[in-house]
Every structure is written in structure tokens, then in C-alpha cells.
Design a protein around this motif. Structure first.
Motif, PDB file in Angstrom:
ATOM      1  N   UNK A 271      25.010  -4.302  18.176  1.00  0.00           N
ATOM      2  CA  UNK A 271      25.295  -3.896  16.803  1.00  0.00           C
ATOM      3  C   UNK A 271      24.121  -4.256  15.899  1.00  0.00           C
ATOM      4  N   UNK A 272      23.614  -3.280  15.161  1.00  0.00           N
ATOM      5  CA  UNK A 272      22.474  -3.530  14.278  1.00  0.00           C
ATOM      6  C   UNK A 272      22.786  -4.634  13.281  1.00  0.00           C
TER       7      UNK A 272
ATOM      8  N   UNK B 170      18.060  -9.085   7.430  1.00  0.00           N
ATOM      9  CA  UNK B 170      18.699  -7.874   7.911  1.00  0.00           C
ATOM     10  C   UNK B 170      19.513  -7.173   6.845  1.00  0.00           C
ATOM     11  N   UNK B 171      20.004  -5.992   7.191  1.00  0.00           N
ATOM     12  CA  UNK B 171      20.861  -5.240   6.273  1.00  0.00           C
ATOM     13  C   UNK B 171      22.288  -5.781   6.332  1.00  0.00           C
ATOM     14  N   UNK B 172      22.961  -5.718   5.220  1.00  0.00           N
ATOM     15  CA  UNK B 172      24.377  -6.081   5.125  1.00  0.00           C
ATOM     16  C   UNK B 172      24.681  -7.501   5.603  1.00  0.00           C
ATOM     17  N   UNK B 173      23.929  -8.514   5.145  1.00  0.00           N
ATOM     18  CA  UNK B 173      24.255  -9.891   5.544  1.00  0.00           C
ATOM     19  C   UNK B 173      25.602 -10.298   4.952  1.00  0.00           C
ATOM     20  N   UNK B 174      26.414 -10.932   5.774  1.00  0.00           N
ATOM     21  CA  UNK B 174      27.752 -11.302   5.306  1.00  0.00           C
ATOM     22  C   UNK B 174      28.226 -12.541   6.056  1.00  0.00           C
ATOM     23  N   UNK B 175      27.364 -13.550   6.136  1.00  0.00           N
ATOM     24  CA  UNK B 175      27.683 -14.748   6.911  1.00  0.00           C
ATOM     25  C   UNK B 175      28.653 -15.622   6.127  1.00  0.00           C
ATOM     26  N   UNK B 176      29.938 -15.400   6.342  1.00  0.00           N
ATOM     27  CA  UNK B 176      30.996 -16.017   5.542  1.00  0.00           C
ATOM     28  C   UNK B 176      30.929 -17.531   5.566  1.00  0.00           C
TER      29      UNK B 176
ATOM     30  N   UNK C  81      34.534  -9.112  11.542  1.00  0.00           N
ATOM     31  CA  UNK C  81      35.590  -9.972  12.061  1.00  0.00           C
ATOM     32  C   UNK C  81      35.037 -11.263  12.629  1.00  0.00           C
ATOM     33  N   UNK C  82      33.921 -11.165  13.361  1.00  0.00           N
ATOM     34  CA  UNK C  82      33.271 -12.371  13.877  1.00  0.00           C
ATOM     35  C   UNK C  82      32.871 -13.287  12.734  1.00  0.00           C
ATOM     36  N   UNK C  83      32.309 -12.697  11.692  1.00  0.00           N
ATOM     37  CA  UNK C  83      31.869 -13.509  10.548  1.00  0.00           C
ATOM     38  C   UNK C  83      33.049 -14.197   9.869  1.00  0.00           C
ATOM     39  N   UNK C  84      34.182 -13.502   9.789  1.00  0.00           N
ATOM     40  CA  UNK C  84      35.380 -14.115   9.210  1.00  0.00           C
ATOM     41  C   UNK C  84      35.884 -15.254  10.088  1.00  0.00           C
TER      42      UNK C  84
ATOM     43  N   UNK D  99      21.323  -9.412  -3.541  1.00  0.00           N
ATOM     44  CA  UNK D  99      21.868  -8.188  -2.929  1.00  0.00           C
ATOM     45  C   UNK D  99      23.061  -7.676  -3.722  1.00  0.00           C
ATOM     46  N   UNK D 100      23.966  -8.570  -4.089  1.00  0.00           N
ATOM     47  CA  UNK D 100      25.139  -8.150  -4.811  1.00  0.00           C
ATOM     48  C   UNK D 100      24.810  -7.649  -6.212  1.00  0.00           C
TER      49      UNK D 100
END
Length: 276
Positions: free
Chosen positions: A10-11, A33-39, A213-216, A270-271
């Protein structure tokens, strides 16, 4: 420089454990990277994030007008209402889910079960639907307790002004954030709406197989955690009865304070460039 370990095919699905390396703290331009979302990194900063990232007043006012109109229409002035926002990401996301995870878009059965979760706990529940496929929602989620208040169509992005506010995005996010609880499908739009709203969140267990889901899970929001996130079965069952209103693993890696500050700043940037 992009020193992160790619987790799978997954990119931009990275594990950022190397960010603790002091050698990366000076003189480096780091590409996260694009769309970082490390919760797990920004979780502890959520109170501060919610204070700083406030929706523009016109979006907040618009959401309140819509909710008050529903109260008036239903003759519920003075009543205690539990608002539950529903975000259903569809459109081209089905191709994305199938190609990367072998998943399909969620069926109506999932949303009925999720609504039942709240209807069985609160006396006066109103569900507010936001989606990029309102036609599907109206055909599959109609019920006396449901209001389809989100935009009927996704507005075309203004490519000449890429940083301009997306009116549909702002309106829909404000509606979801104004609710007490949230039901979400896939993707980060619904996830952020749920975090801004607070309250209980119902999510499909199939979402656990995705990057988000992994990040959550690693952030402590996975199945079995006592944090208000409820993971229910996302696969379809043949029989279902709707109740009317009235009736993981965690990452052991600890990010250093310096690294957390870097990531939080990058999230802010980013936001702030997003359309909300």
C-alpha cells in the motif's frame, strides 16, 4: 529524504520508528509521504488540535441551522436529542478497497446494525447522513429516524484555486462534528469527523484490515479498547431487525518528544492546506 520502512504494497503505508534517530533531527528535509495519519503520535495532542482546528463560523452556523430545522420539523423543541452522524464513503473508494485489501463497500446491513447500536441505548435518536453517494443512502438507509442533510453531490474542485475552501467539505464536516456520536465506514474524513465530534464511534471490523485501521489500532482505538470506539461486524447477514428509537495491538515504540513535535507541526501544515 524518506527513511521510513514500507510496511506493505500500500502506497505511503510507513512505520515511522526511525524518527527517533538523532541523525534525522538536524539538516534533513524529511518526506513523511502522502496522507500521513499516524494516530499514535497525535492522539495525546487531540485536545490541543481540537482547540486550534476550529471550523469556520459559516460552516458551524450552517450546521446548527440544519439541525434546528429538523428539531422544529419534528416538533421536538425542548426535547433531549441524541444526534448521531453517519459518514459513508463510497464512489471510487470501492475500487481502492478491492485493489489494495480485497474488500468491498459496506452494505446497508452494516449501517442498520450500527444505527441499532444507538437506537437501543437512547430514547430520541436522529441520524444525520453525510456521504458522497446520497442516492444510494436514500435508497438503502431510509428510516423515520434518519435525515439526509449532507450535500447531494460532490462539488467539483476549483483547480484554479486549489487552496480554496470546499463548501461541500466544510458543510459536511461541520454537520458530523456537531453530532454527539458517529458511525463511520472507511477513510480519514469520517475518522476526523468522529474525533472532532467526540462521543462513541461505531466502525466496521473490516476497516481494521486497511492502512487507516492499522493506524487506529496502533493508536489505541482498536477492537477491545475501552475508549468509546466500537468495532462491529461489517459483513452482511441475511436477516436483520431494526430497533426503533426508544428502546489490537498497540505499537510498543515510544516516540521521543522532539519527533512528536515534528509530526504534529507537519499535521498542522497539511490540515491547514486542506479544504476544511
Amino acid at each position: 529524504e524518506k527513511p521510513w520502512k514500507q510496511i506493505d504494497k500500500v502506497d505511503n503505508n510507513f512505520r515511522y520508528s526511525q524518527i527517533g534517530d538523532p541523525g534525522l533531527h538536524r539538516g534533513k528535509a524529511l518526506d513523511i509521504g502522502d496522507f500521513p495519519n499516524d494516530v499514535k503520535i497525535f492522539k495525546e495532542f487531540m485536545p490541543e488540535i481540537k482547540q486550534k482546528f476550529v471550523l469556520r463560523k459559516r460552516f458551524q452556523d450552517g450546521a446548527q441551522r440544519k439541525l434546528h430545522h429538523i428539531i422544529s420539523k419534528r416538533n421536538l423543541l425542548g426535547k433531549t436529542i441524541t444526534w448521531v452522524g453517519i459518514h459513508n464513503r463510497r464512489g471510487d473508494y470501492g475500487q481502492h478497497l478491492n485493489a489494495l485489501y480485497g474488500l468491498s463497500l459496506l452494505s446497508a446491513d452494516y449501517f442498520h446494525k450500527a444505527m441499532n447500536h444507538f437506537s437501543s441505548r437512547y430514547n430520541q435518536v436522529i441520524f444525520v447522513v453525510v456521504t458522497d453517494d446520497m442516492e444510494w443512502a436514500e435508497e438503502n438507509m431510509s428510516h423515520p429516524g434518519v435525515e439526509f442533510l449532507g450535500h447531494k453531490t460532490v462539488l467539483q474542485k476549483d483547480t484554479d484555486h486549489p487552496l480554496a475552501t470546499g463548501e461541500d467539505v466544510g458543510d459536511d464536516l461541520a454537520l458530523l462534528a456537531a453530532c454527539n456520536h458517529t458511525i463511520i465506514s472507511y477513510g480519514t474524513f469520517g475518522q476526523w469527523a468522529a474525533m472532532l465530534a467526540g462521543g462513541e464511534v461505531v466502525i466496521s471490523d473490516t476497516a481494521a484490515r486497511t492502512k487507516e485501521g492499522r493506524e487506529l489500532r496502533e493508536g489505541g482505538f482498536g477492537p477491545g479498547e475501552e475508549n468509546g470506539w466500537v468495532w462491529i461486524e461489517g459483513t452482511e447477514r441475511k436477516t436483520y431487525e431494526f430497533l426503533h428509537s426508544g428502546t489490537s495491538s498497540k505499537s510498543s515504540f515510544e516516540f521521543p518528544t522532539f519527533a512528536k513535535q515534528i509530526i504534529i507541526v507537519l499535521h498542522y501544515v497539511i490540515l491547514s492546506l486542506s479544504r476544511i
